[in-house]
Motif scaffolding. Structure first.
Motif, mmCIF file in Angstrom:
data_model
loop_
_atom_site.group_PDB
_atom_site.id
_atom_site.type_symbol
_atom_site.label_atom_id
_atom_site.label_comp_id
_atom_site.label_asym_id
_atom_site.label_seq_id
_atom_site.Cartn_x
_atom_site.Cartn_y
_atom_site.Cartn_z
ATOM 1 N N THR A 39 0.797 -1.228 0.000
ATOM 2 C CA THR A 39 0.000 0.000 0.000
ATOM 3 C C THR A 39 0.834 1.284 0.000
ATOM 4 O O THR A 39 0.569 2.175 -0.809
ATOM 5 C CB THR A 39 -0.998 -0.014 1.176
ATOM 6 O OG1 THR A 39 -1.665 -1.282 1.188
ATOM 7 C CG2 THR A 39 -2.004 1.112 1.062
ATOM 8 N N ASP A 67 6.752 -2.636 12.383
ATOM 9 C CA ASP A 67 6.892 -4.071 12.661
ATOM 10 C C ASP A 67 8.038 -4.703 11.875
ATOM 11 O O ASP A 67 8.619 -4.080 10.984
ATOM 12 C CB ASP A 67 5.564 -4.805 12.369
ATOM 13 C CG ASP A 67 4.876 -4.309 11.100
ATOM 14 O OD1 ASP A 67 5.546 -3.673 10.250
ATOM 15 O OD2 ASP A 67 3.677 -4.552 10.943
ATOM 16 N N HIS A 138 -6.300 -5.904 10.418
ATOM 17 C CA HIS A 138 -5.204 -5.570 11.335
ATOM 18 C C HIS A 138 -4.509 -4.259 10.976
ATOM 19 O O HIS A 138 -4.480 -3.861 9.816
ATOM 20 C CB HIS A 138 -4.184 -6.722 11.437
ATOM 21 C CG HIS A 138 -3.371 -6.968 10.206
ATOM 22 N ND1 HIS A 138 -3.105 -8.235 9.736
ATOM 23 C CD2 HIS A 138 -2.725 -6.131 9.341
ATOM 24 C CE1 HIS A 138 -2.336 -8.145 8.661
ATOM 25 N NE2 HIS A 138 -2.102 -6.892 8.399
ATOM 26 N N LYS A 202 -10.240 -4.984 -0.426
ATOM 27 C CA LYS A 202 -10.302 -4.566 0.979
ATOM 28 C C LYS A 202 -11.545 -3.715 1.286
ATOM 29 O O LYS A 202 -11.649 -3.148 2.374
ATOM 30 C CB LYS A 202 -9.041 -3.806 1.361
ATOM 31 C CG LYS A 202 -7.818 -4.706 1.484
ATOM 32 C CD LYS A 202 -6.653 -3.943 2.058
ATOM 33 C CE LYS A 202 -5.394 -4.801 2.034
ATOM 34 N NZ LYS A 202 -4.189 -3.946 2.183
HETATM 35 C C1 F6R Z 1 3.168 -3.480 7.479
HETATM 36 C C2 F6R Z 1 1.960 -3.550 8.283
HETATM 37 C C3 F6R Z 1 0.747 -4.287 7.849
HETATM 38 C C4 F6R Z 1 0.291 -3.892 6.439
HETATM 39 C C5 F6R Z 1 -0.978 -4.659 6.041
HETATM 40 C C6 F6R Z 1 -1.385 -4.361 4.618
HETATM 41 O O1 F6R Z 1 4.180 -2.751 8.128
HETATM 42 O O2 F6R Z 1 1.990 -3.021 9.340
HETATM 43 O O3 F6R Z 1 -0.285 -4.052 8.756
HETATM 44 O O4 F6R Z 1 0.043 -2.523 6.423
HETATM 45 O O5 F6R Z 1 -0.774 -6.015 6.206
HETATM 46 O O6 F6R Z 1 -0.413 -4.841 3.756
HETATM 47 P P1 F6R Z 1 -0.472 -4.492 2.189
HETATM 48 O O7 F6R Z 1 -0.255 -3.029 2.088
HETATM 49 O O8 F6R Z 1 0.668 -5.266 1.593
HETATM 50 O O9 F6R Z 1 -1.806 -4.908 1.704
#
Ligand code: F6R
Length: 256
Positions: A39, A67, A138, A202
């Motif tokens: 993202t 994280d 999350h 999403k």
């Molecule tokens: C990454 C993090 C995760 C991502 C989430 C969405 O540091 O904290 O919470 O933001 O899993 O991931 P994408 O953007 O790959 O869909």
């Protein structure tokens, strides 16, 4: 809560970059909380462009990442340490000593998490936290059922997150099962939370986060109780929001 809806991923990324850049200009020594994943890549690209073309200065900025996978060394191309350097840090003028990413190889993860929280405090707290959202709702790796008061700690990933993230690994067995993650309570202390979300996959999740009940089953929903939470979405992600037209109306009629 402010919900900003943009036409597509590129516009979403540019809008988020404008918000981050305006903070960096206003407070050159600000503390940014950063996320990895697909993202925010467009946001980071735009910040790099602003650095190169507009002289946006990151020399005094301090960063803390949300994280890191446990068991991946910094040099592993799927570690979040590697990701951040590859997608942002190597391309702007951040000072290496101002960069913080949890250490997935820490010998004593518990002590490391405590130390990480202390570093955030010593830096004066996070001014703006960039967030993505997982398919299960999350934020960071605070999977469903995480305490809404949780602090930086070790978490076991859900099968859904392991499946989602397997796209970056050769085989699903290679996806780490554990991560170090800022807690929901840690994230909620950031002065501004900026959550980005794109894509129709999403849409149902972001609807739960913005318009559903506040629940530990969708940890992003706690942002409804944050005094300055900004959601920047693309049309596809916003497609199921009940108050979509109202959010657009508010944005379009924002006083100068
Ligand atoms: C990454 C993090 C995760 C991502 C989430 C969405 O540091 O904290 O919470 O933001 O899993 O991931 P994408 O953007 O790959 O869909």
């Amino acid at each position: 809560m402010e919900v900003i809806i943009k036409a597509d991923y590129d516009e979403m990324s540019r809008e988020a970059a404008k918000i981050v850049a305006s903070l960096v200009r206003r407070k050159p020594n600000c503390v940014l909380g950063l996320a990895t994943g697909s993202t925010p890549i467009g946001l980071y690209k735009e910040l790099i462009r602003m650095y190169k073309e507009e002289g946006l200065d990151f020399s005094k900025v301090i960063t803390f990442n949300l994280d890191e996978y446990i068991g991946l060394p910094r040099t592993h191309d799927q570690s979040y340490h590697y990701f951040m350097h590859d997608n942002l840090f190597n391309h702007i003028n951040l000072s290496p000593q101002n960069v913080h990413v949890p250490d997935g190889m820490a010998e004593d993860p518990e002590a490391h998490c405590e130390w990480y929280e202390e570093q955030i405090d010593e830096a004066g707290g996070i001014d703006l936290q960039v967030l993505g959202i997982g398919g299960d709702g999350h934020i960071a790796f605070n999977e469903p059922g995480s305490s809404l008061a949780s602090r930086t700690r070790m978490k076991t990933l859900t099968q859904e997150t392991i499946n989602d993230n397997s796209r970056f690994f050769e085989k699903i067995e290679d996806v780490p099962r554990y991560a170090l993650t800022m807690g929901v309570g840690t994230i909620m202390e950031a002065r501004i939370c900026l959550l980005l979300c794109n894509g129709s996959k999403k849409a149902a999740t972001i609807k739960k986060a913005i318009e559903g009940p506040v629940t530990a089953m969708v940890t992003a929903s706690v942002l409804q109780t944050h005094p300055r939470a900004i959601f920047v979405l693309d049309e596809a992600a916003a497609s199921q929001l009940e108050l979509k037209d109202y959010y657009k109306w508010v944005y379009n009629n924002k006083p100068e």
